[in-house]
Design an enzyme around this catalytic site. Structure first.
Site, PDB file in Angstrom:
ATOM      1  N   GLY A 173      -0.834  -1.802  -2.097  1.00  0.00           N
ATOM      2  CA  GLY A 173      -1.521  -2.696  -1.141  1.00  0.00           C
ATOM      3  C   GLY A 173      -0.490  -3.363  -0.042  1.00  0.00           C
ATOM      4  CD  GLU A 232       1.360  -8.800  -1.539  1.00  0.00           C
ATOM      5  OE1 GLU A 232       2.522  -9.034  -2.069  1.00  0.00           O
ATOM      6  OE2 GLU A 232       0.540  -8.063  -2.111  1.00  0.00           O
ATOM      7  CG  HIS A 278       3.729 -12.400  -4.851  1.00  0.00           C
ATOM      8  ND1 HIS A 278       3.822 -12.734  -6.361  1.00  0.00           N
ATOM      9  CD2 HIS A 278       3.227 -11.103  -4.897  1.00  0.00           C
ATOM     10  CE1 HIS A 278       3.383 -11.826  -6.892  1.00  0.00           C
ATOM     11  NE2 HIS A 278       2.859 -10.886  -6.209  1.00  0.00           N
TER      12      HIS A 278
HETATM   13  N1  B3K Z   1       4.554  -6.567  -6.091  1.00  0.00           N
HETATM   14  C1  B3K Z   1       3.864  -5.653  -5.485  1.00  0.00           C
HETATM   15  C2  B3K Z   1       3.339  -4.331  -6.268  1.00  0.00           C
HETATM   16  C3  B3K Z   1       4.846  -3.431  -6.445  1.00  0.00           C
HETATM   17  C4  B3K Z   1       4.439  -2.149  -7.020  1.00  0.00           C
HETATM   18  C5  B3K Z   1       5.596  -1.664  -7.345  1.00  0.00           C
HETATM   19  N2  B3K Z   1       5.050  -0.292  -8.336  1.00  0.00           N
HETATM   20  C6  B3K Z   1       2.689  -5.964  -4.728  1.00  0.00           C
HETATM   21  C7  B3K Z   1       2.025  -7.221  -5.395  1.00  0.00           C
HETATM   22  O1  B3K Z   1       1.510  -7.307  -6.555  1.00  0.00           O
HETATM   23  O2  B3K Z   1       1.774  -8.186  -4.797  1.00  0.00           O
HETATM   24 ZN    ZN Z   2       1.266  -9.424  -6.681  1.00  0.00          ZN
END
Ligand code: B3K
Ligand code: ZN
Length: 883
Positions: free
Chosen positions: A271, A308, A311
């Site tokens: 995504g 995102e 995060h």
């Molecule tokens: N942290 C990324 C996902 C990465 C996947 C790697 N195979 C997106 C998310 O969870 O926000």
């Molecule tokens: Zn994530």
């Protein structure tokens, strides 16, 4: 070439810190047509207390080594060993007191990188994806999340090919060089692990706007898109601004850089990605307008933008010590984005949607061969652990902590976590300890949820006598394929005792009962009882409100009570749960029983309740649409659990849909009339909810007409993609042989053939026509000029849509569905192993089917397992599925 499988397993218990620390990284990227040159200068020193004889071993993956120097000098031959996947250097001069500067050059071919990990080109745009282990495809590095460094990155490219040059942090310098080239330097002052590195360069359009944080710092927000598409980024920008405001208000978290950039690209394995200050997105989660995107797309964009952004604190400022701790950032951030949506839209509607996702993705995973605990303890390929268990069940564990602690103490625990661990690479233990301390609660038993895989069953039996209600509770966890423990868990059960007029009664537990705090029973033993005395009447027992624990409920409550709860539980989630569980059980039993599937599959009283929920104006329209929704075929299959015949499942579900149409048509038509005509499209929750209900009514009304005319009219008149696609789905799925369906499918194609995101919808729609012969259709579609295996969205739409969204055709009795999907996986694996592995999880429930289908599925998987040169990604999923 994809990394092939070496069978190596990484174990949590083997964790140990690195011998070297990298404090600062200076990178220089020179981008050309056909190749990119990268220089990485790491300032590093030896960690205190480590053996000075041990060499520095840097990770690489398919790298083309050019040269290396140490403090500006050549490194003698005997001290350096370079291979595509490793760089070993003997470094006696690096001591805990003395840092050295190691410069390494590599040469990359981004155009040839179809795996979409590392640096690649999507439609001419250079972009990167590093999580989990993609940075090592750019340069040799200690590519693991507990190595945190500051970065300064210079990106240089041709001015016409890439007028936009982006990386993490703040832009600090820019200029032109010779030959029509230019550069930008980016500085990221926040120490970060390499998986958060990002670079984007290309000829991009953008929109931007200023944001002022609560403490008054000015931030420039920008969203970059391919040329000509930036006018579709407005809603994403709005969602970003709302996310930032929400995180300040709800969690006191403020943004920390001068810029926040988002880039939308068309080729992306998932995504989106939360790279520090430079989020890279699958364009599906950025680009919207009413004519091409549905309400579900709007909701998806809002969620992913928020996720995102969140995060930045839960993931970036506080990251994971190792990949076993993945749920530390993912589960927590999903919890945060769910809360955001609940606050911005409707809490019960969002909760029902989340529980639906949990049950349809996480429960099957937890109940099949791909089972693993929320915090796994071993992996062969970490990219295969970005799963529903880590994300969705991980979020449920955070939600349970919040339930157990209550709002104030939960917030205190979060505050402590941010304060104590800012700048850390942390563990689940660190996280849980913050809630233990701030909440003054012992969470050691609770922590079993992180280690024990599987969906526990919660059994409830009730009895009522002389104003006393007794609830006997029991929990069981059966050992599954993960082979983890089965000790009793802490299960918070939110409940209410509802009287005959739909009000919650006072519920005071008798002494000696299991732990009850307010409206939550805490079950901590294998079995326990709660007694509520002095009740004026026998209550309707509403349990697991808000789905307060991720369990399977076994509660043979009287059907009359469940129907009454479905009508008058004051808790809207409780109404939905009572009804959906009842309908699910009845469909399960009917599909299991040998007899003919007919109108009798469910009780008339249930059909009546379903129709009545659509009519109930006390409920918001979106909720009424959710109440009417029957469990899907895959969900019914999961409830059956073994010996499933998907044809019977389909037939039983169809029979109930037809019965709803037969009994309810007139009343449902009246409901539709109350929803009014179409004002101009607005994507807000209230408007989307009315569309959802109107479109949910279209199916029973069309079935009652026994004609595609109504859907055809809706399709032609639609002024937005939500209504258009809803109508088209009914035409193509319910009346596939009609002239109306053909005309609509073709008309849709001709109108939108230039739009990649809409074409994904078209492929998905055709792949999910619920008929066995859809297989022949998808075989042809795989040869369609617009099908591109290397584009993950397109591959997911056709192959993934077919394998996960078409129970009848994928699970065809002759096994041809399995064989076709396995063949596509084999074709895709060398191109993009990560996407191939993800699609292969569609086989995860193969053992639930009847013996003939099982044998075909096993043969297809075994064939795949025996293929030579399989990537580690795909080999891992296939091997575990056969386990
Ligand atoms: N942290 C990324 C996902 C990465 C996947 C790697 N195979 C997106 C998310 O969870 O926000
Ligand atoms: Zn994530």
């Amino acid at each position: 070439m994809a990394r092939s499988d070496d069978g190596q397993v990484v174990r949590l218990e083997d964790y140990r810190p690195t011998d070297f620390l990298i404090e600062h990284v200076e990178m220089r990227f020179e981008l050309f047509e056909g190749e990119a040159l990268v220089e990485t200068v790491s300032t590093l020193r030896r960690r205190e207390g480590t053996d000075p004889a041990r060499p520095l071993v840097l990770d690489g993956d398919a790298l083309d080594f050019v040269s290396a120097t140490l403090d500006g000098r050549e490194i003698e031959a005997g001290r350096l060993e370079a291979s595509p996947d490793r760089l070993t250097i003997h470094l006696p001069e690096a001591t805990p007191a003395q840092s050295v500067r190691l410069a390494v050059r590599t040469r990359l071919r981004p155009e040839e990188n179809t795996q979409l990990m590392g640096l690649y080109r999507s439609n001419g745009v250079w972009c990167t994806q590093c999580e989990a282990e993609g940075f090592r495809r750019i340069t040799y590095f200690l590519d693991r999340p507990d190595v945190l460094a500051t970065y300064r990155v210079r990106v240089e490219a041709d001015r016409r090919a890439a007028p936009i040059l982006l990386s993490n942090g703040n832009p600090v310098e820019a200029g032109v060089t010779d030959n029509g080239r230019h550069f930008t330097v980016w500085d990221d002052p926040f120490p970060k692990p390499s998986y958060l590195f990002a670079l984007v360069a290309g000829d991009l359009d953008h929109i931007e706007e200023p944001f002022r944080t609560q403490s008054g710092r000015e931030v420039r927000l920008a969203i970059y898109t391919e040329k000509g598409l930036s006018d579709r980024a407005g809603y994403a920008m709005d969602a970003l601004r709302r996310s930032m405001v929400w995180d300040e208000r709800r969690f006191g978290r403020e943004y920390d850089l001068d810029v926040f950039n988002i880039v939308a690209v068309g080729d992306f394995n998932m995504g989106a990605m939360e790279n520090k200050g430079l989020n890279v997105f699958n364009h599906k989660y950025v680009l919207l307008d009413p004519d091409t995107a549905t309400d579900a797309d709007y909701q998806g964009v809002e969620t992913v933008i928020a996720h995102e952004y969140f995060h930045n604190w839960t993931g970036n400022r506080i990251t994971c010590r190792d990949w076993f701790q993945l749920c530390l950032k993912e589960g927590l951030t999903v919890f945060r984005d769910q809360e955001f949506t609940s606050d911005e839209r409707s809490r019960p509607v969002k909760r029902i949607a989340s529980v639906h996702t949990l049950k349809s993705h996480q429960f099957p995973e937890d109940q099949g061969p791909l089972q693993h605990p929320v915090r796994p303890t071993r992996y062969r390929e970490i990219n295969n652990f970005y799963t529903a268990t880590v994300y969705e069940k991980g979020a449920e564990l955070v939600r349970m902590i919040a339930t157990i602690l209550g709002e104030t103490r939960f917030r205190a625990g979060m505050d402590l976590y941010f304060e104590r661990h800012d700048g850390d690479a942390a563990t689940i233990e660190d996280f849980v300890r913050c809630f233990e301390e701030a909440g003054e609660t012992d969470l050691s038993q609770f922590s079993r949820w992180y280690a024990q895989a599987g969906t526990p069953t919660l059994e409830i039996r009730e009895s009522f006598e002389d104003g006393r209600l007794t609830l006997d509770l029991a929990q069981t966890l059966v050992p599954g394929s993960a082979g983890t423990g089965t000790a009793p868990l802490v299960i918070p059960i939110r409940f209410g005792l509802v009287d005959g007029s739909g009000r919650d009664m006072q519920a005071v537990p008798e002494a000696g009962s299991a732990d009850v705090e307010g409206d939550v029973i805490l079950l901590t033993e294998a079995r326990a009882s709660v007694v509520f005395a002095n009740l004026p009447e026998r209550p309707l027992v509403s349990v697991l409100r808000g789905f307060s624990a991720p369990v399977t409920l076994s509660y043979p409550q009287a059907e009359a009570d469940r129907l009454a709860l479905a009508r008058l539980d004051p808790d809207p989630f409780g109404r939905w749960r009572a009804l959906t569980d009842l309908v699910g059980e009845r469909l399960r039993d009917a599909a299991k029983a040998g007899g003919a599937a007919g109108a009798t599959a469910v009780d008339p009283a249930i059909v009546e309740t379903l129709v009545r929920s659509a009519e109930d104006e006390r409920l918001e329209p979106a909720l009424r649409a959710q109440m009417m929704q029957l469990p899907g075929e895959a969900e019914i299959a999961r409830l059956i659990g073994r010996d499933v015949d998907p044809e019977r499942v389909h037939a039983v579900r169809e029979a109930v849909l037809r019965e709803i149409a037969r009994v309810g048509a007139e009343r449902l038509a009246r409901v539709e009339a109350t929803l009014g005509g179409d004002a101009a499209f607005s994507p807000d929750a209230a408007n989307a909810g009315r569309r959802a209900l109107r479109n949910a009514l279209l199916l029973p009304l069309s079935l009652a007409d026994a004609s595609p005319a109504r859907a055809a009219r809706r399709f032609t008149e639609a002024d937005n993609m939500t209504d258009r696609l809803a109508a088209l789905t009914i035409l193509a799925h319910v009346f596939p042989e009609s002239a109306e369906a053909d005309a609509a499918v073709d008309g849709f194609f001709r109108r939108f053939e230039g739009d990649a995101l809409v074409m994904d919808k078209w492929f998905l729609l055709l792949a999910t026509v619920p008929r066995p012969e859809t297989l022949e259709r998808v075989e042809a579609l795989a040869r369609h000029p617009l099908f591109r295996l290397a584009n993950p969205n397109r591959a997911r739409a056709l192959i993934g849509g077919f394998a996960t969204g078409n129970q009848r055709a994928f699970n065809r009795a002759d096994g041809a569905g399995y064989r076709w999907v396995a063949e596509q996986l084999r074709r895709l694996d060398p191109v993009n192993p990560q996407t191939a592995a993800r699609l292969a999880t569609a086989f995860r429930s193969w053992r639930a089917f009847e013996p003939t289908r099982q044998a075909h599925a096993r043969a297809a998987l075994e064939d795949l397992a025996g293929a030579s040169g399989l990537s580690r990604d795909l080999a891992d999923i296939v091997a575990r599925s056969l386990n």
